[in-house]
Design a protein around this motif. Sequence first.
Motif, PDB file in Angstrom:
ATOM      1  N   THR A  57       0.825  -1.208   0.000  1.00 57.74           N
ATOM      2  CA  THR A  57       0.000   0.000   0.000  1.00 57.74           C
ATOM      3  C   THR A  57       0.859   1.258   0.000  1.00 57.74           C
ATOM      4  OG1 THR A  57      -1.752  -1.161   1.212  1.00 57.74           O
ATOM      5  CG2 THR A  57      -1.814   1.249   1.231  1.00 57.74           C
ATOM      6  N   VAL A  67      -7.488   1.893  -2.062  1.00 58.15           N
ATOM      7  CA  VAL A  67      -7.886   1.471  -0.721  1.00 58.15           C
ATOM      8  C   VAL A  67      -9.185   2.199  -0.370  1.00 58.15           C
ATOM      9  CG1 VAL A  67      -5.477   1.133  -0.086  1.00 58.15           C
ATOM     10  CG2 VAL A  67      -6.613   3.283   0.521  1.00 58.15           C
ATOM     11  N   ARG A 105      -3.486  -0.101  -3.351  1.00 57.54           N
ATOM     12  CA  ARG A 105      -2.953  -1.367  -2.855  1.00 57.54           C
ATOM     13  C   ARG A 105      -2.667  -2.276  -4.037  1.00 57.54           C
ATOM     14  NH1 ARG A 105      -6.461  -2.440   0.785  1.00 57.54           N
ATOM     15  NH2 ARG A 105      -5.147  -1.660   2.491  1.00 57.54           N
TER      16      ARG A 105
END
Length: 211
Positions: free
Chosen positions: A73, A114, A174
Motif C-alpha cells: 500500500t 484502498v 494497494r
Amino acid sequence: MSIAELRKDYSRASLSEADVASDPIEQFSRWFDEAIKSELPEPNAMSVATVGNDGRPSSRIVLIKQVDANGFTWFTNYESRKGLDIKKHPYVALLFHWVELERQVRIEGQIERVSAAESDAYFASRPLRSQLGAIASQQSQPIADRNLLETHYAAAEQEYGSHPVRPQHWGGYRVKPERIEFWQGRPSRLHDRILYTRTANGTWDRQRLQP
C-alpha cells in the motif's frame, strides 16, 4: 573510466530455496527488516512502473506505507500521471533496490484503491505541511513557476489552517501481488533469483530463475 568499465562483483550473501519462506510476504518482511536494521537510506523507497493509454511505460519513486497479506500500500494523487495510467491499466510493477545489501525485489500485480476510511486515516497521520502540499499541488500538471505553487500552498494554509481535510483526488492504492521475485547479487554475475507466482487457488509456486 568509461561507463562500460563501471562494475562491481557481488559477494555479500546468497539465497537458496531452502532458506526462503514459503510465503513471499513473509520473505519480503524479513528482507525489509534487514534493510531497516542496516540503516539504509529510505529502505521504503520503491519504483512504480505504469503503462499509459499510448502503451508507453513510465516509472517513478514512491514510498511504501504498508505491507501485509492484502498487498503493498502507498498513497498519491489520483489525478497524477500514474493515477491516470492506473485508471486505464490497473496493473503495475514495483521494484525495491537495496544497493548496500546487493538485493532487489520485483513485484507485479493488479492495483486498486484502498477504502476512503484508510486514506482518511493515513492522511490525518501525515505532517501538516505534507497535508497542505497534497491540497495545493495538482500533481503532474504544468505550472508557470515556483512562486505560483507557493501561492497555492499559502492559499491552502489560509483556508484550512491546522485542520486540513483530505482532498478527494488524493488517497491510497494497494497492489495485490501475482509475482514476487527476490534477487541476491552473487559473484561472476551468477545471481540468485527466486520467483513466487500466485496460483489460481491463492497459494504460491516457487522456482529458481537463471541469472
